[in-house]
Scaffold this active site. Structure first.
Site, short mmCIF file in Angstrom:
data_model
loop_
_atom_site.label_atom_id
_atom_site.label_comp_id
_atom_site.label_asym_id
_atom_site.label_seq_id
_atom_site.Cartn_x
_atom_site.Cartn_y
_atom_site.Cartn_z
N SER A 167 30.55 12.30 7.50
CA SER A 167 31.87 12.44 7.98
C SER A 167 32.75 11.20 7.48
O SER A 167 32.43 10.25 6.79
CB SER A 167 31.87 12.42 9.43
OG SER A 167 31.46 10.99 10.09
N LYS A 168 33.93 11.26 7.98
CA LYS A 168 34.80 10.17 7.50
C LYS A 168 34.77 8.79 7.92
O LYS A 168 34.86 7.78 7.21
CB LYS A 168 36.28 10.56 8.00
CG LYS A 168 37.05 11.50 7.24
CD LYS A 168 38.67 11.92 7.74
CE LYS A 168 39.23 12.85 6.95
NZ LYS A 168 40.51 12.97 7.15
N ARG A 169 33.74 8.60 8.90
CA ARG A 169 33.30 7.28 9.42
C ARG A 169 32.44 6.73 8.45
O ARG A 169 32.11 5.56 8.17
CB ARG A 169 32.97 7.29 10.87
CG ARG A 169 31.48 7.94 11.00
CD ARG A 169 31.25 8.13 12.66
NE ARG A 169 30.11 9.04 12.79
CZ ARG A 169 28.90 8.53 12.70
NH1 ARG A 169 28.85 7.35 12.49
NH2 ARG A 169 27.78 9.32 12.93
#
Length: 471
Positions: free
Chosen positions: A251-253
């Site tokens: 994911s973006k994290r």
């Protein structure tokens, strides 16, 4: 007897332009491109833009731009799935006429009720074949209908996947899915198969989240092959997805950004991302750094692992640092200049690259590190640097300025000898001179070696900065 003609390998990357080119898509594109190049075949690009509500020109441009930046040139101009709706519908009608597909007159309300009953009975949510063997004449005149593919209702389907090995699914787990909507537009399942066949795709290399799609698409190949021949099923290779460093879905994290973010926001070089994506799920012995030419020579699907890869931003930065150090300084300097304010002197920036790039992990660090070369007076000081310019520091700068001002030979070796001689004369450790010098010359406490700084700035500018702070 003549020898059989070897089949030309044709791969395709087929992104949906509902978003930018993310890191997983870029790796899929890379593996397709490399497999085609390794086998002397063709790599093609197809934009699957049939979802007009979500597809955007901005995303299309970003995908093509990202692939160009990575150096993945394709053998033909991109094709757009939306341009081929008539051809997709033509195949659907051939399947319908040959009895491999049928008209389904079930209304949305009926299908919704069917699914609710299946949920209540904890049954799989599959179409119940209610119109599979019914006479279309039973439907009200002029009633809207979809076209559904007749899929096998018994037995087992097996795919010999180049990455996953043999994978089997019971045909009862599949259903008769829609290939043509009530408005006459084709669905993705049909369009992808028709497009792959028409452009001669021999190997479908994609993420393993599409593995179920392969079982749904194979009946189209088989049906069309029985109708007109020449529809061989492709070789499949389903690549495990990329996970974050913690093993969770990327994911973006974790850094799962669009390719343009790695280029524009993080200062990653295309060769570094190319190399990192190559090693993210593929290996050849213990090799880490692999050139493009070596990648083409070595890449094969047998080297793709079966387990999900873990994205590691620190490792990507390590690759990037390696490629920064290896890059030609004259090519690197303009990339750094673009990330700096104003129009920095490219000649000076190029000469500075060897000492600036030794520890830099990205282009932004290089730009920050080069900033001292182009500051104007009065120079801004960081708080840490200002602490070294107290009364003692300024006094030492006066002595340093006098000593270096008398130096006729402005070279690294001569400046080092003069400064160290002054330190001995003043009975000071070298750091007691270097710290105020660095602060006066760069406005910071971190920079390349102090004598590299003096040489890069030159005699006139160096003495002017030292004198400005000594006053």
């Amino acid at each position: 007897m003549a020898s059989p003609v070897a089949q030309t390998v044709v791969t395709r990357f087929a992104p949906s332009p509902t978003g930018f080119l993310h890191i997983g898509g870029a790796r899929t594109a890379l593996f397709n491109w490399l497999y085609a190049r390794h086998n002397g075949g063709k790599a093609l690009l197809r934009i699957e833009d049939t979802d007009k509500k979500r597809s955007t020109q901005e995303a299309i441009d970003a995908i093509i731009d990202g692939l160009d930046w990575l150096g993945l040139e394709y053998d033909d101009a991109p094709t757009f799935q939306s341009d081929r709706a008539e051809r997709h519908a033509e195949v659907a009608h051939k399947l319908l006429e040959a009895g491999h597909a049928y008209k389904c007159f079930a209304t949305p309300e009926e299908l919704s009720e069917m699914r609710e009953q299946q949920r209540a009975n904890k049954e799989p949510l599959l179409y119940d074949l209610r119109w599979r063997d019914r006479d279309p004449a039973e439907a009200p005149e002029g009633a809207p209908f979809t076209v559904r593919l007749k899929t096998p209702t018994d037995g087992v389907a097996t795919i010999r996947d180049e990455v996953q090995g043999d994978v089997s699914v019971k045909n009862t787990e599949l259903d008769d899915y829609i290939i043509l909507r009530a408005d006459g537009t084709p669905t993705y399942m049909l369009a992808a198969v028709v497009d792959d066949h028409d452009i001669g795709v021999t190997h479908v290399v994609r993420g393993d989240d599409h593995l179920n799609n392969a079982f749904r698409q194979l009946p189209i190949y088989h049906a069309m092959d029985s109708i007109e021949g020449g529809w061989p099923e492709p070789v499949y290779a389903h690549i495990p997805l990329i996970h974050g460093s913690d093993g969770a879905k990327l994911s973006k994290r974790h850094g799962a950004l669009g390719v343009e973010a790695y280029r524009d926001e993080m200062g990653i070089l295309p060769d570094a991302l190319f190399n990192y994506l190559l090693r993210l799920g593929w290996g050849h012995g213990d090799r880490e750094e692999v050139t493009r030419a070596e990648a083409i020579e070595l890449f094969d699907l047998s080297g793709v692992g079966k387990s999900p890869s873990r994205f590691d931003l620190k490792k990507l930065e390590s690759f990037n640092g390696h490629y920064i150090r290896e890059m030609n300084d004259a090519l690197l300097a303009p990339l750094v200049a673009k990330r700096m304010d104003g129009s920095p002197d490219l000649d000076l920036l190029t000469r500075a690259m060897p000492v600036l790039k030794t520890r830099a992990k990205n282009l932004d660090e290089l730009a920050d590190g080069a900033g001292f070369l182009f500051v104007t007076q009065p120079m801004e000081m960081t708080d840490k640097a200002a602490k070294f310019l107290d009364d003692d520091g300024r006094s030492r700068l006066n002595a340093i300025s006098d000593a270096l001002g008398a130096e006729k030979n402005w070279t690294f070796e001569a400046l080092e000898a003069t400064t160290k001689s002054l330190a001995e004369e003043l009975e000071l450790g070298f750091g007691k001179l270097a710290q105020p010098m660095r602060a006066a010359l760069t406005g910071t406490t971190t920079s390349p070696g102090i004598f590299d700084v003096l040489v890069l700035l030159g005699r006139e500018e160096s003495l002017a900065r030292l004198n400005a702070q000594a006053a």
